[in-house]
Design an enzyme around this catalytic site. Structure first.
Site, PDB file in Angstrom:
ATOM      1  N   CYS A 162      55.729  16.744   2.834  1.00 14.40           N
ATOM      2  CA  CYS A 162      54.602  16.347   1.979  1.00 14.40           C
ATOM      3  C   CYS A 162      53.324  17.123   2.300  1.00 14.40           C
ATOM      4  O   CYS A 162      52.370  17.083   1.517  1.00 14.40           O
ATOM      5  CB  CYS A 162      54.349  14.854   2.101  1.00 14.40           C
ATOM      6  SG  CYS A 162      55.789  13.872   1.670  1.00 14.40           S
ATOM      7  N   HIS A 217      47.470  13.690  -0.151  1.00  8.59           N
ATOM      8  CA  HIS A 217      48.858  13.504  -0.575  1.00  8.59           C
ATOM      9  C   HIS A 217      48.993  12.070  -1.088  1.00  8.59           C
ATOM     10  O   HIS A 217      48.468  11.123  -0.500  1.00  8.59           O
ATOM     11  CB  HIS A 217      49.782  13.752   0.610  1.00  8.59           C
ATOM     12  CG  HIS A 217      51.159  13.245   0.379  1.00  8.59           C
ATOM     13  ND1 HIS A 217      51.897  13.614  -0.725  1.00  8.59           N
ATOM     14  CD2 HIS A 217      51.929  12.360   1.088  1.00  8.59           C
ATOM     15  CE1 HIS A 217      53.059  12.986  -0.679  1.00  8.59           C
ATOM     16  NE2 HIS A 217      53.106  12.231   0.403  1.00  8.59           N
ATOM     17  N   ASN A 246      55.355   9.136  -5.343  1.00 10.88           N
ATOM     18  CA  ASN A 246      55.181  10.132  -4.286  1.00 10.88           C
ATOM     19  C   ASN A 246      55.994  11.375  -4.655  1.00 10.88           C
ATOM     20  O   ASN A 246      57.227  11.333  -4.640  1.00 10.88           O
ATOM     21  CB  ASN A 246      55.660   9.517  -2.961  1.00 10.88           C
ATOM     22  CG  ASN A 246      55.534  10.466  -1.790  1.00 10.88           C
ATOM     23  OD1 ASN A 246      55.359  11.668  -1.959  1.00 10.88           O
ATOM     24  ND2 ASN A 246      55.638   9.922  -0.593  1.00 10.88           N
TER      25      ASN A 246
END
Ligand code: UT7
Length: 314
Positions: free
Chosen positions: A113, A239, A269
């Protein structure tokens, strides 16, 4: 000294919207649980035919067009991804072929990520050193293919998509002002892909604790590296994993909630794609103006983290 910034942006989101109610039909979950524990309302899921490279190519073409360049003017392709089509060839070389720019160097960057921030910082170095002029930086992920769709603790969290930017020289005072990267390999066990099932396994609470600690720490560090303070930030684009993590970071940093992007509500996500997708989302909403101070913060598998502080504009 060179000033290096984002001169073009492009994204791709699959058409299919999967709502929390849709997931109620697959696993023992509820819209209420997902909203209150994560803030996620919906996510996009790519179809069988659409892999990570296909989404990367579309986002890349949009970014190159937005930068007003021809594909042939791209000197380096970097793709941040944890979900490549194959172990090799890399997604970056597949993008290179699709863009019809033979011999242009291309490679994937693996930092889960945090990958987009790692790739952005890597691209910046090549321009700063006068090696290349225009670097294409892409975050593209098809997490849906590495999810265990019977595991409610993970399958409700992620989404698919891609975002790309072109990095080039910009005018004085604009562009990347500072960066900060870090990793903690000892924490890698908390978030990984099980090699047997090839699906994501996460110790959610440990990753949550790490994220709530590291997001503010990295933000403070990168702002200090730029000679600025938290109050100078116009928009924090972390993020996008969980709205509760973003709220906790806002509280720790003393930043009003409207100065933190929460596009996770609409995208879920999307790992390495989440920051460029959030950037585009905020641009579309008119939340970013020329000269604004933005901070990108990545955190996730590895464990890894990284941030970039930049003044928006060319
Ligand atoms: O992108 C990389 C970074 N990733 C992250 O930052 C993710 C970090 N972690 C998180 O965001 C959160 O830990 C989660 C959203 C994954 C989980 O939230 P939580 O508040 O930590 O929940 P929990 O894991 O403590 O689970 C609480 C309860 C459990 O039930 P019991 O044991 O209390 O009976 C879970 O089984 O919620 C249950 N649960 C669910 N219930 C309904 C877990 N997932 C679900 C679900 N629907 N989807």
């Amino acid at each position: 000294m060179k000033h290096i910034g984002i001169t073009g942006i492009g994204t791709f989101l699959p058409d299919a919207i999967v709502t929390n109610n849709d997931l109620e039909k697959i696993v023992d979950t509820s819209d209420e649980w997902i909203r209150t524990r994560t803030g996620i309302e919906e996510r996009r899921i790519a179809n069988e035919a659409m892999d990570t490279s296909h989404m990367a190519v579309i986002a890349a073409k949009n970014a190159i067009m937005d930068a007003g360049l021809a594909a042939g003017e791209i000197d380096l392709i970097l793709v941040a991804t944890a979900t490549p089509d194959f172990a090799f060839p890399s997604v970056a070389t597949m993008v290179q072929e699709a863009l019809e720019i033979p011999t242009t160097p291309a490679m994937d960057i693996s930092a889960a990520c945090s990958g987009f921030v790692y790739a952005l910082v890597t691209g910046k170095q090549f321009i700063e050193s006068n090696t290349y002029k225009n670097v294409l930086v892409i975050g593209s992920e098809k997490f849906s293919k590495i999810l265990d769709w019977s595991d409610r603790t993970t399958c409700v969290l992620f989404g698919d998509g891609a975002g790309a930017v072109v990095l080039s020289e910009v005018s004085e005072g604009k562009g990347i002002l500072s960066f900060e990267l870090g990793a903690d390999g000892a924490g890698g066990k908390h978030l990984l892909v099980n090699p047997k099932s090839n699906t994501v396994v996460m110790n959610g609470r440990e990753v949550f604790k790490f994220s709530v600690r590291q997001l503010p720490e990295s933000t403070l560090q990168v702002v200090e590296n730029a000679g600025l303070t938290i109050d100078d930030i116009d928009l924090l684009i972390p993020h996008q994993a969980n709205v509760r993590i973003l709220d906790a970071a806002a509280a720790r940093l003393g930043i009003p909630k409207d100065k933190i992007s929460t596009s996770v509500r609409k995208h879920g996500n999307t790992s390495a794609a989440s920051i460029p997708l959030a950037l585009s989302y905020e641009l579309e909403k008119g939340k970013i103006e020329d000269g604004d101070i933005l901070v990108f913060v990545g955190f996730g598998g590895g464990l890894t983290w990284g941030s970039v502080c930049l003044r928006w504009g060319i």
